[in-house]
Motif scaffolding. Structure first.
Motif, PDB file in Angstrom:
ATOM      1  N   LEU A 292       0.900  -1.249   0.005  1.00 23.43           N
ATOM      2  CA  LEU A 292      -0.015  -0.110   0.025  1.00 23.43           C
ATOM      3  C   LEU A 292       0.838   1.155  -0.057  1.00 23.43           C
ATOM      4  O   LEU A 292       1.727   1.325   0.779  1.00 23.43           O
ATOM      5  CB  LEU A 292      -0.800   0.133   1.151  1.00 23.43           C
ATOM      6  N   THR A 293       0.736   2.045  -0.933  1.00 19.71           N
ATOM      7  CA  THR A 293       1.341   3.389  -1.116  1.00 19.71           C
ATOM      8  C   THR A 293       0.386   4.549  -0.853  1.00 19.71           C
ATOM      9  O   THR A 293      -0.525   4.416  -1.840  1.00 19.71           O
ATOM     10  CB  THR A 293       2.093   3.494  -2.401  1.00 19.71           C
ATOM     11  N   GLY A 294       0.457   5.379  -0.001  1.00 16.85           N
ATOM     12  CA  GLY A 294      -0.491   6.511   0.388  1.00 16.85           C
ATOM     13  C   GLY A 294      -1.246   6.324   1.422  1.00 16.85           C
ATOM     14  O   GLY A 294      -0.968   5.848   2.587  1.00 16.85           O
ATOM     15  N   THR A 295      -2.523   6.734   1.348  1.00 16.28           N
ATOM     16  CA  THR A 295      -3.514   6.921   2.575  1.00 16.28           C
ATOM     17  C   THR A 295      -3.959   5.499   3.140  1.00 16.28           C
ATOM     18  O   THR A 295      -4.370   4.630   2.350  1.00 16.28           O
ATOM     19  CB  THR A 295      -4.647   7.794   2.252  1.00 16.28           C
ATOM     20  N   THR A 296      -3.658   5.616   4.195  1.00 16.23           N
ATOM     21  CA  THR A 296      -3.941   4.287   5.071  1.00 16.23           C
ATOM     22  C   THR A 296      -5.452   4.244   5.749  1.00 16.23           C
ATOM     23  O   THR A 296      -6.064   5.387   5.483  1.00 16.23           O
ATOM     24  CB  THR A 296      -2.955   4.168   6.375  1.00 16.23           C
ATOM     25  N   GLY A 297      -5.800   3.237   6.176  1.00 15.99           N
ATOM     26  CA  GLY A 297      -7.124   3.267   6.837  1.00 15.99           C
ATOM     27  C   GLY A 297      -8.203   2.647   6.097  1.00 15.99           C
ATOM     28  O   GLY A 297      -9.483   2.704   6.560  1.00 15.99           O
ATOM     29  N   GLY A 298      -8.012   2.378   4.904  1.00 12.56           N
ATOM     30  CA  GLY A 298      -9.113   1.862   4.120  1.00 12.56           C
ATOM     31  C   GLY A 298      -9.440   0.467   4.168  1.00 12.56           C
ATOM     32  O   GLY A 298      -8.673  -0.308   5.044  1.00 12.56           O
ATOM     33  N   ILE A 299     -10.447  -0.097   3.585  1.00 19.17           N
ATOM     34  CA  ILE A 299     -10.698  -1.604   3.493  1.00 19.17           C
ATOM     35  C   ILE A 299     -10.682  -2.116   2.198  1.00 19.17           C
ATOM     36  O   ILE A 299     -10.586  -1.544   1.168  1.00 19.17           O
ATOM     37  CB  ILE A 299     -12.216  -1.570   3.792  1.00 19.17           C
ATOM     38  N   TYR A 300     -10.161  -3.419   2.212  1.00 21.58           N
ATOM     39  CA  TYR A 300     -10.050  -4.333   1.050  1.00 21.58           C
ATOM     40  C   TYR A 300     -11.032  -5.285   0.712  1.00 21.58           C
ATOM     41  O   TYR A 300     -11.670  -5.753   1.546  1.00 21.58           O
ATOM     42  CB  TYR A 300      -8.526  -5.007   1.322  1.00 21.58           C
ATOM     43  N   SER A 301     -11.426  -5.439  -0.693  1.00 22.53           N
ATOM     44  CA  SER A 301     -12.619  -6.207  -0.980  1.00 22.53           C
ATOM     45  C   SER A 301     -12.122  -6.905  -2.452  1.00 22.53           C
ATOM     46  O   SER A 301     -11.223  -6.329  -3.027  1.00 22.53           O
ATOM     47  CB  SER A 301     -13.854  -5.732  -1.288  1.00 22.53           C
ATOM     48  N   ALA A 302     -12.423  -8.167  -2.787  1.00 27.90           N
ATOM     49  CA  ALA A 302     -12.142  -8.622  -3.937  1.00 27.90           C
ATOM     50  C   ALA A 302     -13.443  -9.130  -4.864  1.00 27.90           C
ATOM     51  O   ALA A 302     -14.529  -9.505  -4.201  1.00 27.90           O
ATOM     52  CB  ALA A 302     -11.344  -9.968  -3.676  1.00 27.90           C
ATOM     53  N   SER A 303     -13.632  -9.220  -5.995  1.00 25.82           N
ATOM     54  CA  SER A 303     -14.468  -9.490  -6.974  1.00 25.82           C
ATOM     55  C   SER A 303     -13.915 -10.292  -8.259  1.00 25.82           C
ATOM     56  O   SER A 303     -12.767  -9.891  -8.737  1.00 25.82           O
ATOM     57  CB  SER A 303     -15.176  -8.316  -7.505  1.00 25.82           C
ATOM     58  N   PRO A 304     -14.421 -11.527  -8.371  1.00 23.63           N
ATOM     59  CA  PRO A 304     -15.747 -12.123  -8.018  1.00 23.63           C
ATOM     60  C   PRO A 304     -15.244 -13.090  -6.726  1.00 23.63           C
ATOM     61  O   PRO A 304     -14.157 -12.897  -6.077  1.00 23.63           O
ATOM     62  CB  PRO A 304     -15.889 -13.132  -9.196  1.00 23.63           C
ATOM     63  N   THR A 305     -16.134 -13.410  -5.952  1.00 19.25           N
ATOM     64  CA  THR A 305     -16.093 -14.068  -4.741  1.00 19.25           C
ATOM     65  C   THR A 305     -15.211 -15.578  -4.814  1.00 19.25           C
ATOM     66  O   THR A 305     -14.859 -15.975  -6.141  1.00 19.25           O
ATOM     67  CB  THR A 305     -17.181 -14.744  -4.299  1.00 19.25           C
ATOM     68  N   GLY A 306     -14.535 -15.813  -3.947  1.00 21.50           N
ATOM     69  CA  GLY A 306     -13.447 -16.977  -4.081  1.00 21.50           C
ATOM     70  C   GLY A 306     -12.158 -16.676  -3.674  1.00 21.50           C
ATOM     71  O   GLY A 306     -11.270 -17.711  -3.263  1.00 21.50           O
ATOM     72  N   LEU A 307     -11.831 -15.316  -3.215  1.00 25.28           N
ATOM     73  CA  LEU A 307     -10.360 -14.987  -2.855  1.00 25.28           C
ATOM     74  C   LEU A 307     -10.406 -14.851  -1.335  1.00 25.28           C
ATOM     75  O   LEU A 307     -11.420 -14.169  -0.803  1.00 25.28           O
ATOM     76  CB  LEU A 307      -9.945 -13.704  -3.483  1.00 25.28           C
ATOM     77  N   ASN A 308      -9.751 -15.607  -0.651  1.00 23.45           N
ATOM     78  CA  ASN A 308      -9.518 -15.359   0.870  1.00 23.45           C
ATOM     79  C   ASN A 308      -8.596 -14.204   1.236  1.00 23.45           C
ATOM     80  O   ASN A 308      -7.506 -14.294   0.806  1.00 23.45           O
ATOM     81  CB  ASN A 308      -8.907 -16.753   1.436  1.00 23.45           C
ATOM     82  N   ILE A 309      -9.409 -13.118   1.415  1.00 28.59           N
ATOM     83  CA  ILE A 309      -8.586 -11.624   1.630  1.00 28.59           C
ATOM     84  C   ILE A 309      -8.970 -11.278   2.989  1.00 28.59           C
ATOM     85  O   ILE A 309     -10.196 -11.306   3.362  1.00 28.59           O
ATOM     86  CB  ILE A 309      -8.975 -10.781   0.585  1.00 28.59           C
ATOM     87  N   ASN A 310      -8.078 -10.565   3.724  1.00 25.31           N
ATOM     88  CA  ASN A 310      -8.249  -9.981   4.818  1.00 25.31           C
ATOM     89  C   ASN A 310      -8.736  -8.430   4.534  1.00 25.31           C
ATOM     90  O   ASN A 310      -7.953  -7.857   4.027  1.00 25.31           O
ATOM     91  CB  ASN A 310      -7.006 -10.014   5.940  1.00 25.31           C
ATOM     92  N   ALA A 311      -9.987  -8.017   5.083  1.00 22.37           N
ATOM     93  CA  ALA A 311     -10.544  -6.892   4.696  1.00 22.37           C
ATOM     94  C   ALA A 311      -9.715  -5.508   5.152  1.00 22.37           C
ATOM     95  O   ALA A 311      -9.623  -4.439   4.709  1.00 22.37           O
ATOM     96  CB  ALA A 311     -11.865  -6.768   5.121  1.00 22.37           C
ATOM     97  N   SER A 312      -9.025  -5.854   6.162  1.00 25.21           N
ATOM     98  CA  SER A 312      -8.321  -4.660   6.942  1.00 25.21           C
ATOM     99  C   SER A 312      -6.774  -4.615   6.540  1.00 25.21           C
ATOM    100  O   SER A 312      -6.389  -3.676   6.309  1.00 25.21           O
ATOM    101  CB  SER A 312      -8.269  -5.110   8.645  1.00 25.21           C
ATOM    102  N   THR A 313      -6.180  -5.652   6.508  1.00 28.32           N
ATOM    103  CA  THR A 313      -4.594  -5.784   5.848  1.00 28.32           C
ATOM    104  C   THR A 313      -4.469  -6.029   4.480  1.00 28.32           C
ATOM    105  O   THR A 313      -3.397  -5.514   3.991  1.00 28.32           O
ATOM    106  CB  THR A 313      -3.936  -6.722   6.854  1.00 28.32           C
ATOM    107  N   GLY A 314      -5.471  -6.455   3.610  1.00 27.87           N
ATOM    108  CA  GLY A 314      -5.373  -6.707   2.596  1.00 27.87           C
ATOM    109  C   GLY A 314      -4.695  -8.062   2.271  1.00 27.87           C
ATOM    110  O   GLY A 314      -4.361  -8.636   0.955  1.00 27.87           O
ATOM    111  N   GLN A 315      -4.224  -8.876   3.257  1.00 25.34           N
ATOM    112  CA  GLN A 315      -3.277  -9.985   3.004  1.00 25.34           C
ATOM    113  C   GLN A 315      -4.235 -11.103   2.438  1.00 25.34           C
ATOM    114  O   GLN A 315      -5.459 -11.352   2.868  1.00 25.34           O
ATOM    115  CB  GLN A 315      -2.686 -10.378   4.369  1.00 25.34           C
ATOM    116  N   ILE A 316      -3.844 -11.852   1.462  1.00 24.45           N
ATOM    117  CA  ILE A 316      -4.567 -12.877   0.973  1.00 24.45           C
ATOM    118  C   ILE A 316      -3.785 -14.428   1.277  1.00 24.45           C
ATOM    119  O   ILE A 316      -2.911 -14.487   1.425  1.00 24.45           O
ATOM    120  CB  ILE A 316      -4.686 -12.734  -0.600  1.00 24.45           C
ATOM    121  N   ASP A 317      -4.821 -15.447   1.135  1.00 30.74           N
ATOM    122  CA  ASP A 317      -4.457 -16.929   1.272  1.00 30.74           C
ATOM    123  C   ASP A 317      -4.552 -17.528  -0.026  1.00 30.74           C
ATOM    124  O   ASP A 317      -5.812 -18.058  -0.098  1.00 30.74           O
ATOM    125  CB  ASP A 317      -4.995 -17.392   2.570  1.00 30.74           C
ATOM    126  N   PRO A 318      -3.578 -17.795  -0.885  1.00 27.65           N
ATOM    127  CA  PRO A 318      -3.929 -18.394  -2.099  1.00 27.65           C
ATOM    128  C   PRO A 318      -4.309 -19.889  -1.865  1.00 27.65           C
ATOM    129  O   PRO A 318      -5.228 -20.521  -2.653  1.00 27.65           O
ATOM    130  CB  PRO A 318      -2.577 -18.431  -2.723  1.00 27.65           C
TER     131      PRO A 318
END
Length: 584
Positions: A292-318
């Motif tokens: 992440l470069t820039g403003t912090t404090g946002g939330i993460y989401s993914a489309s389409p469904t199926g990606l295991n992602i942490n909404a706070s940190t953006g970390q994914i589990d392949p």
């Protein structure tokens, strides 16, 4: 009878050779004119007295009134004279001295060219002959004609040809050499951004530049999105803050680096970029971090469904995600007068490769047919073998034992790393056994039935067994030795057999062996014949091997007696002869 005696006059030189100074590398001539002369011979004194000159380089015309020297190099200080011969004797001309001048030679250069118009005076580097003068073309270059020194600060910018001239002297022509000198103008510029300060959500802003073009733009501290070539800034992808933008014209053309700057302010507003540097990720990984470069404090989401992602940190589990490509969105809610901000990046989860390979029927004989591989799992890989020597198709995995070196190999099925997954190898072992090969021979066949034991000559694979057909041959099955004594007299086929093993079929090769019965020779009875008449004596033989021939094996026949191959013997005009059995 009275007579008149007239004495011939000696040759007289009306013109003698003259002393000359000539430039090295040039040619010259010496000329004379004489009366009462029938012939001429030029001579040279190199320091040890005068000797005749011959017509060889650099001399020609040595027996004429003009001596020609094609190249005077190395002849400096030599003296030349001409010897004239006539009916009245011989006369020497006066001697002329040849002086050889060394021709001028020089090079000039100005280290550091091109020069900036702000540069101090620059001296010339000259090698070679001194004493020349300097000039420049076209006009505009401030140059000292005696020393060659140039003054860029008082010269017009441009490119000049500087010429160094040495005047003609000592028999040598004028010499010139030149070099190029460039004077470049001093760079100068100003820059500004109209409308500063800017909102972080604003559109791109161009710079206003006056003066020297071709420089590059940079900003300090980091965080300002700026095009280094055009100077355009993008507030939307910049970090809020105040920046110093610097326009730099790099040192070139002899001029030092030039910089000028201006201030730019980006006011608060959300701005960010996200990136998953490892994408695509292999499905056997357990995590993938976002940058992440820039403003912090946002939330993460993914489309389409199926990606295991942490909404706070953006970390994914392949490893817990479905293999496909996703769009990850980073959202900063509206606030502080700025509207909602979103940015996206793609993330791909790839299926990890998996495979097994095997070759049915191992080991393989080196004379066997090609063998295909059995593969399960991921296709599209390539096949490799180690060590070298195995003939294998890299695309299909098919091996060809007939063109392979016998040995044990490790065959690897490689699925090259791609889409985030590393190289994958599946391996198996393949053994190529050398096919048996041999020849046998009984070099002394046929063998006499009362002869000694005979050995076989084996070339190739050892360890086989021997057999004979038809029966009747006393044969050692292990060594192949034949014992003629006790064997039935006939022709046999001896077979050498190596049994099937290590993937190779049974191998056989054959050779012929003949056992002959003992040879018995019957001599003719004693005969008496009249002198001058013919006499035939017949020998007969049984046993041995047909066809049989007769020959004299010791001694010699009496005159007139001959031996035929099929019988024996014929006598012509014998005085007296008694034949017994020394012949067979």
């Amino acid at each position: 009878m009275p007579f008149t005696y007239a004495m011939a006059s000696a040759p007289n030189f009306a013109t003698n050779p003259t002393t000359k100074t000539v430039c090295s590398g040039s040619g010259t001539t010496f000329t004379v004119a004489a009366s009462n002369a029938n012939s001429y011979q030029w001579q040279v004194n190199t320091g040890g007295g005068f000797t005749n000159v011959s017509n060889s380089s650099p001399y020609s015309g040595v027996t004429t009134t003009t001596l020609t020297i094609s190249d005077v190099t190395g002849l400096g200080g030599y003296q030349y004279r001409c010897v004239a011969t006539g009916d009245g004797g011989t006369t020497n001309s006066t001697a002329a001295t040849l002086t050889v001048s060394i021709g001028p030679s020089a090079t000039i250069s100005y280290a550091g060219t091109p020069f900036c118009s702000s540069s101090p005076a620059v001296s010339v580097t000259r090698t070679g002959t001194a004493g020349g003068t300097y000039s420049a073309s076209p006009t505009g270059l401030n140059i000292n004609s005696s020393t060659g020194q140039i003054t860029p600060a008082s010269s017009t910018t441009g490119t000049y040809t500087v010429t160094y001239t040495i005047a003609a002297s000592g028999g040598c022509t004028q010499f010139t050499t030149n070099t190029s000198v460039t004077i470049n103008p001093i760079p100068n510029a100003t820059i500004s951004y109209a409308g500063s300060p800017f909102c972080v959500s604003g559109s791109a802003v161009n710079v206003t530049r006056t003066g020297t073009a071709g420089g590059t733009y940079s900003a300090s501290p980091s965080g300002l999105s700026i095009d280094s070539n055009t100077g355009q800034i993008t507030p939307a992808s910049s970090t809020t803050g105040t920046y110093t933008v610097t326009y730099t014209v790099v040192a070139s053309g002899g001029c030092s680096q030039f910089t000028t700057n201006t201030s730019v302010t980006i006011n608060a507003g959300p701005s960010a970029t996200i990136d998953y540097a490892g994408s695509p990720f292999c499905s056997n990984l357990t995590e993938g971090a976002v940058t992440l470069t820039g403003t912090t404090g946002g939330i993460y989401s993914a489309s389409p469904t199926g990606l295991n992602i942490n909404a706070s940190t953006g970390q994914i589990d392949p490893s817990q995600s479905t293999a496909r490509t996703y769009t990850v969105t980073y959202t900063i809610p509206a606030g502080n007068g700025c509207s909602q901000f979103t940015t996206t990046t793609p993330v791909t989860i790839s299926t990890a490769p998996s495979a097994t390979i095997s070759y049915a029927g191992l080991p393989f004989c080196s004379n066997g047919a090609s063998v295909g591989v059995t593969r399960t799992g991921t296709s599209g890989g390539t096949y490799l073998a180690s060590p070298s020597g195995l003939s294998i198709n890299a695309s299909t995995g098919r091996i060809t034992p007939a063109s392979s070196t016998p040995g044990s190999y490790t065959v690897s099925y490689l699925i090259a790393g791609s889409n985030g997954c590393p190289d994958y190898y599946a391996t198996t072992t393949v053994t190529i056994t050398e096919a048996p090969s041999a020849t046998i021979a009984y070099a002394d066949s046929p063998f006499c039935a009362d002869g000694a034991v005979a050995g076989v000559t084996l070339t190739g694979t050892p360890g086989g067994t021997y057999s004979a057909s038809p029966s009747g041959l006393l044969l050692d099955g292990s060594t192949g030795q034949i014992n003629p004594v006790g064997s039935t007299a006939r022709m046999y086929t001896v077979t050498y057999t190596i049994p099937a093993s290590n993937g190779c079929p049974q191998f056989t090769t054959t050779a012929s062996a003949v056992v002959s019965s003992s040879l018995t020779v019957t001599n003719p009875s004693t005969s008496t014949a009249l002198q001058g008449s013919s006499l035939n004596l017949t020998f007969s033989a049984t046993g041995g091997t047909s066809p049989r021939t007769f020959s004299v094996v010791s001694g010699s026949l009496p005159t007139g007696l001959t031996v035929s191959a099929g019988a024996c013997c014929r006598v012509y005009q014998p005085k007296s002869a008694v034949f017994r059995s020394p012949y067979r």
